[in-house]
Design a protein around this motif. Structure first.
Motif, mmCIF file in Angstrom:
data_model
loop_
_atom_site.group_PDB
_atom_site.id
_atom_site.type_symbol
_atom_site.label_atom_id
_atom_site.label_comp_id
_atom_site.label_asym_id
_atom_site.label_seq_id
_atom_site.Cartn_x
_atom_site.Cartn_y
_atom_site.Cartn_z
ATOM 1 N N VAL A 33 7.341 6.226 -22.800
ATOM 2 C CA VAL A 33 7.593 6.945 -21.549
ATOM 3 C C VAL A 33 6.276 7.312 -20.862
ATOM 4 N N ILE A 34 5.295 7.734 -21.639
ATOM 5 C CA ILE A 34 3.978 8.057 -21.075
ATOM 6 C C ILE A 34 3.377 6.826 -20.414
ATOM 7 N N LEU A 35 3.435 5.683 -21.099
ATOM 8 C CA LEU A 35 2.888 4.440 -20.528
ATOM 9 C C LEU A 35 3.667 3.993 -19.294
ATOM 10 N N GLU A 36 4.984 4.135 -19.310
ATOM 11 C CA GLU A 36 5.782 3.801 -18.123
ATOM 12 C C GLU A 36 5.364 4.651 -16.930
ATOM 13 N N ASN A 37 5.156 5.945 -17.170
ATOM 14 C CA ASN A 37 4.743 6.843 -16.092
ATOM 15 C C ASN A 37 3.354 6.496 -15.576
ATOM 16 N N GLN A 38 2.440 6.133 -16.470
ATOM 17 C CA GLN A 38 1.094 5.736 -16.059
ATOM 18 C C GLN A 38 1.134 4.456 -15.224
ATOM 19 N N LEU A 39 1.969 3.505 -15.633
ATOM 20 C CA LEU A 39 2.104 2.260 -14.885
ATOM 21 C C LEU A 39 2.674 2.529 -13.495
ATOM 22 N N GLU A 40 3.687 3.360 -13.414
ATOM 23 C CA GLU A 40 4.282 3.711 -12.120
ATOM 24 C C GLU A 40 3.240 4.354 -11.203
ATOM 25 N N GLU A 41 2.448 5.264 -11.745
ATOM 26 C CA GLU A 41 1.399 5.928 -10.972
ATOM 27 C C GLU A 41 0.345 4.928 -10.505
ATOM 28 N N ALA A 42 -0.056 4.010 -11.382
ATOM 29 C CA ALA A 42 -1.050 2.996 -11.010
ATOM 30 C C ALA A 42 -0.514 2.099 -9.898
ATOM 31 N N ARG A 43 0.738 1.725 -9.986
ATOM 32 C CA ARG A 43 1.337 0.888 -8.930
ATOM 33 C C ARG A 43 1.379 1.631 -7.602
ATOM 34 N N ARG A 44 1.751 2.906 -7.652
ATOM 35 C CA ARG A 44 1.814 3.707 -6.430
ATOM 36 C C ARG A 44 0.418 3.845 -5.808
ATOM 37 N N THR A 45 -0.569 4.108 -6.631
ATOM 38 C CA THR A 45 -1.944 4.241 -6.142
ATOM 39 C C THR A 45 -2.426 2.921 -5.546
ATOM 40 N N HIS A 46 -2.118 1.819 -6.209
ATOM 41 C CA HIS A 46 -2.515 0.500 -5.728
ATOM 42 C C HIS A 46 -1.878 0.204 -4.361
ATOM 43 N N THR A 47 -0.599 0.519 -4.243
ATOM 44 C CA THR A 47 0.103 0.294 -2.973
ATOM 45 C C THR A 47 -0.505 1.142 -1.862
ATOM 46 N N GLU A 48 -0.795 2.394 -2.157
ATOM 47 C CA GLU A 48 -1.425 3.268 -1.156
ATOM 48 C C GLU A 48 -2.792 2.739 -0.749
ATOM 49 N N HIS A 49 -3.544 2.240 -1.705
ATOM 50 C CA HIS A 49 -4.867 1.686 -1.405
ATOM 51 C C HIS A 49 -4.740 0.455 -0.512
ATOM 52 N N ARG A 50 -3.794 -0.416 -0.832
ATOM 53 C CA ARG A 50 -3.574 -1.617 -0.001
ATOM 54 C C ARG A 50 -3.227 -1.232 1.424
ATOM 55 N N ARG A 51 -2.357 -0.252 1.586
ATOM 56 C CA ARG A 51 -1.975 0.194 2.932
ATOM 57 C C ARG A 51 -3.178 0.758 3.680
ATOM 58 N N ALA A 52 -3.983 1.541 2.986
ATOM 59 C CA ALA A 52 -5.144 2.182 3.619
ATOM 60 C C ALA A 52 -6.193 1.173 4.034
ATOM 61 N N THR A 53 -6.336 0.093 3.261
ATOM 62 C CA THR A 53 -7.372 -0.899 3.567
ATOM 63 C C THR A 53 -6.828 -2.093 4.358
ATOM 64 N N GLY A 54 -5.517 -2.146 4.533
ATOM 65 C CA GLY A 54 -4.918 -3.260 5.259
ATOM 66 C C GLY A 54 -4.874 -4.541 4.468
ATOM 67 N N SER A 55 -4.985 -4.456 3.153
ATOM 68 C CA SER A 55 -4.933 -5.642 2.281
ATOM 69 C C SER A 55 -3.515 -6.173 2.225
ATOM 70 N N PRO A 56 -3.366 -7.503 2.170
ATOM 71 C CA PRO A 56 -2.011 -8.066 2.056
ATOM 72 C C PRO A 56 -1.445 -7.790 0.670
ATOM 73 N N PRO A 57 -0.122 -7.736 0.568
ATOM 74 C CA PRO A 57 0.495 -7.538 -0.757
ATOM 75 C C PRO A 57 0.240 -8.727 -1.649
ATOM 76 N N PRO A 58 0.301 -8.533 -2.965
ATOM 77 C CA PRO A 58 0.112 -9.664 -3.886
ATOM 78 C C PRO A 58 1.265 -10.644 -3.756
ATOM 79 N N PRO A 59 1.031 -11.911 -4.132
ATOM 80 C CA PRO A 59 2.115 -12.895 -4.056
ATOM 81 C C PRO A 59 3.238 -12.505 -5.008
ATOM 82 N N ALA A 60 4.456 -12.864 -4.638
ATOM 83 C CA ALA A 60 5.621 -12.568 -5.459
ATOM 84 C C ALA A 60 5.573 -13.383 -6.734
ATOM 85 N N ALA A 61 6.048 -12.794 -7.818
ATOM 86 C CA ALA A 61 6.095 -13.497 -9.115
ATOM 87 C C ALA A 61 7.154 -14.595 -9.041
ATOM 88 N N ALA A 62 6.862 -15.698 -9.698
ATOM 89 C CA ALA A 62 7.790 -16.829 -9.680
ATOM 90 C C ALA A 62 8.907 -16.664 -10.658
#
Length: 112
Positions: free
Chosen positions: A83-112
């Motif tokens: 559960v701790i690792l799941e929460n850390q992963l969720e937080e990292a994803r949220r931070t990454h998404t916020e960073h992408r929005r702030a810098t105007g970076s495109p989203p990563p390609p969708a997984a196949a």
């Protein structure tokens, strides 16, 4: 504190509104389970003036996830770590998404 202040806390997800007995009842578990996940440092209940454990709705959601894992055969310590690792992963994803929005970076390609 006025009555209006108390009612405002009902919407606060982090307000420690539930006793150990009530929290265990809501989760369909035992107080011992809540003590075990507290000892594993998954959640840290606040204490009332009398020293009794109090749990918030946010903490109960975390405890419910740990209980789900335990119910499927995962040991308590391992469930807490998951559960701790799941929460850390969720937080990292949220931070990454916020960073992408702030810098105007495109989203990563969708997984196949």
């Amino acid at each position: 504190m006025t009555a209006d202040d108390s009612y405002g806390r009902l919407d606060d997800d982090d307000y420690p509104a539930y006793t150990m007995g009530r929290a265990a009842e809501m989760l369909g578990t035992t107080p011992g389970f809540l003590r075990a996940i507290g000892e594993a440092r998954l959640i840290t209940p606040l204490r009332s003036k009398g020293g009794h454990r109090r749990y918030s709705r946010h903490q109960l959601r975390i405890a419910a996830r740990a209980r789900e894992l335990v119910d499927h055969g995962t040991p308590v310590e391992a469930a807490c770590r998951i559960v701790i690792l799941e929460n850390q992963l969720e937080e990292a994803r949220r931070t990454h998404t916020e960073h992408r929005r702030a810098t105007g970076s495109p989203p990563p390609p969708a997984a196949a």
